[in-house]
Design a protein around this motif. Structure first.
Motif, mmCIF file in Angstrom:
data_model
loop_
_atom_site.group_PDB
_atom_site.id
_atom_site.type_symbol
_atom_site.label_atom_id
_atom_site.label_comp_id
_atom_site.label_asym_id
_atom_site.label_seq_id
_atom_site.Cartn_x
_atom_site.Cartn_y
_atom_site.Cartn_z
ATOM 1 N N SER A 44 49.092 30.428 35.367
ATOM 2 C CA SER A 44 48.762 31.802 34.989
ATOM 3 C C SER A 44 47.530 32.291 35.741
ATOM 4 O O SER A 44 46.586 31.532 35.982
ATOM 5 N N ARG A 45 47.544 33.552 36.098
ATOM 6 C CA ARG A 45 46.403 34.236 36.689
ATOM 7 C C ARG A 45 46.326 35.646 36.118
ATOM 8 O O ARG A 45 47.323 36.196 35.668
ATOM 9 N N ILE A 46 45.136 36.230 36.198
ATOM 10 C CA ILE A 46 44.896 37.609 35.785
ATOM 11 C C ILE A 46 44.406 38.401 36.995
ATOM 12 O O ILE A 46 43.596 37.903 37.787
ATOM 13 N N LYS A 47 44.884 39.632 37.142
ATOM 14 C CA LYS A 47 44.403 40.533 38.182
ATOM 15 C C LYS A 47 43.972 41.840 37.520
ATOM 16 O O LYS A 47 44.631 42.350 36.611
ATOM 17 N N VAL A 48 42.851 42.393 37.993
ATOM 18 C CA VAL A 48 42.325 43.664 37.506
ATOM 19 C C VAL A 48 42.165 44.604 38.698
ATOM 20 O O VAL A 48 41.627 44.193 39.744
ATOM 21 N N ALA A 49 42.629 45.841 38.567
ATOM 22 C CA ALA A 49 42.556 46.810 39.658
ATOM 23 C C ALA A 49 42.008 48.134 39.167
ATOM 24 O O ALA A 49 42.354 48.598 38.074
ATOM 25 N N ASN A 50 41.136 48.739 39.960
ATOM 26 C CA ASN A 50 40.640 50.095 39.718
ATOM 27 C C ASN A 50 41.449 51.057 40.576
ATOM 28 O O ASN A 50 41.527 50.902 41.792
ATOM 29 N N VAL A 51 42.093 52.026 39.927
ATOM 30 C CA VAL A 51 43.006 52.935 40.608
ATOM 31 C C VAL A 51 42.572 54.365 40.344
ATOM 32 O O VAL A 51 42.253 54.731 39.212
ATOM 33 N N SER A 52 42.550 55.195 41.396
ATOM 34 C CA SER A 52 42.247 56.611 41.262
ATOM 35 C C SER A 52 43.321 57.403 41.985
ATOM 36 O O SER A 52 43.538 57.219 43.193
ATOM 37 N N ASP A 53 43.995 58.254 41.209
ATOM 38 C CA ASP A 53 45.092 59.047 41.765
ATOM 39 C C ASP A 53 46.099 58.111 42.431
ATOM 40 O O ASP A 53 46.706 57.303 41.777
ATOM 41 N N THR A 54 46.250 58.223 43.727
ATOM 42 C CA THR A 54 47.235 57.401 44.439
ATOM 43 C C THR A 54 46.577 56.271 45.222
ATOM 44 O O THR A 54 47.233 55.646 46.072
ATOM 45 N N LEU A 55 45.315 55.980 44.945
ATOM 46 C CA LEU A 55 44.590 55.007 45.756
ATOM 47 C C LEU A 55 44.092 53.848 44.908
ATOM 48 O O LEU A 55 43.503 54.043 43.852
ATOM 49 N N LEU B 148 41.353 51.480 44.531
ATOM 50 C CA LEU B 148 39.972 51.441 45.017
ATOM 51 C C LEU B 148 39.455 50.017 45.152
ATOM 52 O O LEU B 148 38.706 49.715 46.080
ATOM 53 N N ALA B 149 39.819 49.154 44.210
ATOM 54 C CA ALA B 149 39.339 47.771 44.248
ATOM 55 C C ALA B 149 40.206 46.934 43.337
ATOM 56 O O ALA B 149 40.763 47.432 42.357
ATOM 57 N N ALA B 150 40.325 45.648 43.657
ATOM 58 C CA ALA B 150 41.110 44.735 42.829
ATOM 59 C C ALA B 150 40.639 43.315 43.040
ATOM 60 O O ALA B 150 40.102 42.970 44.094
ATOM 61 N N ASP B 151 40.839 42.493 42.034
ATOM 62 C CA ASP B 151 40.502 41.074 42.135
ATOM 63 C C ASP B 151 41.361 40.304 41.151
ATOM 64 O O ASP B 151 41.806 40.847 40.129
ATOM 65 N N SER B 152 41.596 39.041 41.459
ATOM 66 C CA SER B 152 42.352 38.173 40.564
ATOM 67 C C SER B 152 41.559 36.913 40.278
ATOM 68 O O SER B 152 40.548 36.623 40.943
ATOM 69 N N SER B 153 41.987 36.163 39.269
ATOM 70 C CA SER B 153 41.329 34.907 38.912
ATOM 71 C C SER B 153 41.229 34.008 40.134
ATOM 72 O O SER B 153 42.167 33.923 40.942
#
Length: 448
Positions: free
Chosen positions: A116-127, A129-134
């Motif tokens: 198992s892994r977790i990923k978190v992403a910051n999204v604005s409109d259609t872009l 912006l940043a993401a990272d996973s475990s």
């Protein structure tokens, strides 16, 4: 927390899904994930997953907090994803978190596994912006094939009764020190946290919530003998209804028109008109304990127990006729729970340490299940396959199979002197009031 698993529209189909399978979505690129364009002050937005970050062991059914840090994130929203195969594919857990969020409470769901892994992403409109996973994989496990405790919540002194709203969103818990006034505590079941405290009652015991979820009815041993009515929307007291002394157990009819109370120190079954909030009848010989329940298939029949006797009572509300039936060799009768079909009633007997299975067609005992540990409170799973019983002196929870009429499991770790309990409408969790621990314990039923 409900798992979100939906196709996220045209934008996410391009940025995330690569075709957008509903349960197998591809998350944003790892690391900076698309970088630039929306950070505050010209800085590049960054996101870093901090937990789980590899090596953790999380139990299915437990509530765990996914956390991340972020910098230069001033717009958009956060998405949270889970992979069960090391990052080859992803499921969506959340997609509407505010950009200021730095955590997400997750009710850990199957499948179990080590990748198992977790990923978190910051999204604005259609872009993106940043993401990272475990950084590494973590493990999701079933600790056993038995029910087990996944959480606990600190409440007031001497928790006694538990009732859950029909939508499963809140658990109402009566608390009393048995020497003065305390409060009803309201727990949000999604986070397992106290969200409200309702004062103004005294030595509360049983509690029941109306079928429409609008009102909670609370038995007060003090206040001269009264049932308090709480409006669940405002979480405030509407009124108190004077009854015979020491009301204890509470029940409500399936249509919500009648509310019932039995009394711990007076041999009465009280019938309350919910519309007028007045006592319609006080039936002598109808109680003397905590146990009262309405047949779910036929609301005209109300069952009650007597702690000091070897009988249980049945009230027929068509004419308000009351009759008692023997239970040979049983004593300390307390909680009652029905199978959803209404065909059987399960009655806990604290002093004799067993549970009676009563066939409601003839009100005769069909079986006795030995459980020990001073069985007190009873609750049935929505599918009627299992009955849960608190063991007051055993500091545990007994689970009975209704099909085989046997003790199927025992759950430890539910605190000291467990009393009242309630099963969520989904059947996934049981909330147990540990009177001696001042906590409510949350049990994951694990299919039981």
């Amino acid at each position: 927390m409900k798992k979100v698993s939906v196709c996220l529209g045209f934008f996410l189909a391009l940025a995330f899904c690569g075709g957008c399978s509903k349960r197998n979505t591809t998350a944003p690129p790892p690391g900076g994930g698309g970088g630039g364009g929306g950070g505050g002050g010209g800085g590049t937005p960054t996101v870093t997953v901090t937990s789980p970050n590899g090596g953790e062991n999380w139990l299915v059914g437990s509530k765990q907090t996914i956390t991340w840090s972020a910098s230069n994130v001033t717009s958009g929203r956060f998405f949270v994803f889970r992979s069960t195969n090391g990052g080859s594919s992803w499921d969506t857990l959340a997609d509407t978190l505010h950009y200021s969020s730095r955590s997400y409470l997750w009710e850990v769901s199957a499948p179990a596994g080590t990748q198992s892994r977790i990923k978190v992403a910051n999204v604005s409109d259609t872009l993106v912006l940043a993401a990272d996973s475990s950084n590494g994989t973590f493990t999701i496990v079933f600790p056993s094939n038995q029910p087990y405790v996944v959480d606990s919540v600190r409440v007031g002194t001497g928790p006694y009764g538990v009732a859950i709203t029909p939508d499963g969103a809140y658990a109402y818990v009566t608390c009393s020190s048995f020497s003065g006034a305390d409060s009803v505590y309201v727990i949000a079941t999604a986070q397992d946290s106290v969200v409200a405290k309702i004062p103004g009652m005294s030595q509360q015991r049983g509690i029941v919530i109306s079928p429409n979820g609008a009102y909670a009815y609370v038995a007060n041993e003090n206040l001269g003998g009264a049932v308090t009515v709480i409006a669940t929307t405002s979480r405030s007291i509407v009124t108190s209804i004077v009854t015979a002394v020491s009301p204890s157990g509470m029940a409500v009819s399936p249509d919500g028109h009648l509310v019932y109370a039995v009394h711990s120190n007076a041999n009465f079954l009280t019938v309350i008109d919910a519309a007028t909030r007045t006592v319609r009848f006080s039936i002598t010989g109808g109680g003397l304990g905590d146990g009262v329940a309405v047949r779910p298939d036929n609301g005209r029949y109300v069952y009650s127990t007597k702690q000091s006797g070897f009988v249980f009572g049945v009230l027929d509300t068509l004419g308000f006729l009351f009759q008692t039936y023997p239970l040979t060799g049983k004593s300390g009768s307390s909680g009652i729970a029905f199978r959803p079909s209404g065909s059987e009633a399960y009655i806990a007997h604290a002093t004799s340490g067993n549970v009676s299975v009563v066939t409601t067609a003839n009100n005769q005992e069909a079986a006795t299940v030995t459980v020990g540990g001073y069985p007190t409170g009873m609750a049935m799973t929505p599918n009627g396959q299992y009955a849960y019983v608190t063991q007051y002196s055993g500091n545990s929870l007994a689970v009975l199979s209704t099909a085989s009429r046997i003790l199927a499991a025992t759950v430890s770790g539910v605190g000291s002197r467990p009393l009242g309990l309630a099963v969520t409408p989904s059947g996934r969790y049981v909330y147990v009031a540990a009177n001696g621990s001042n906590r409510v314990y949350v049990v994951y039923t694990n299919g039981f």
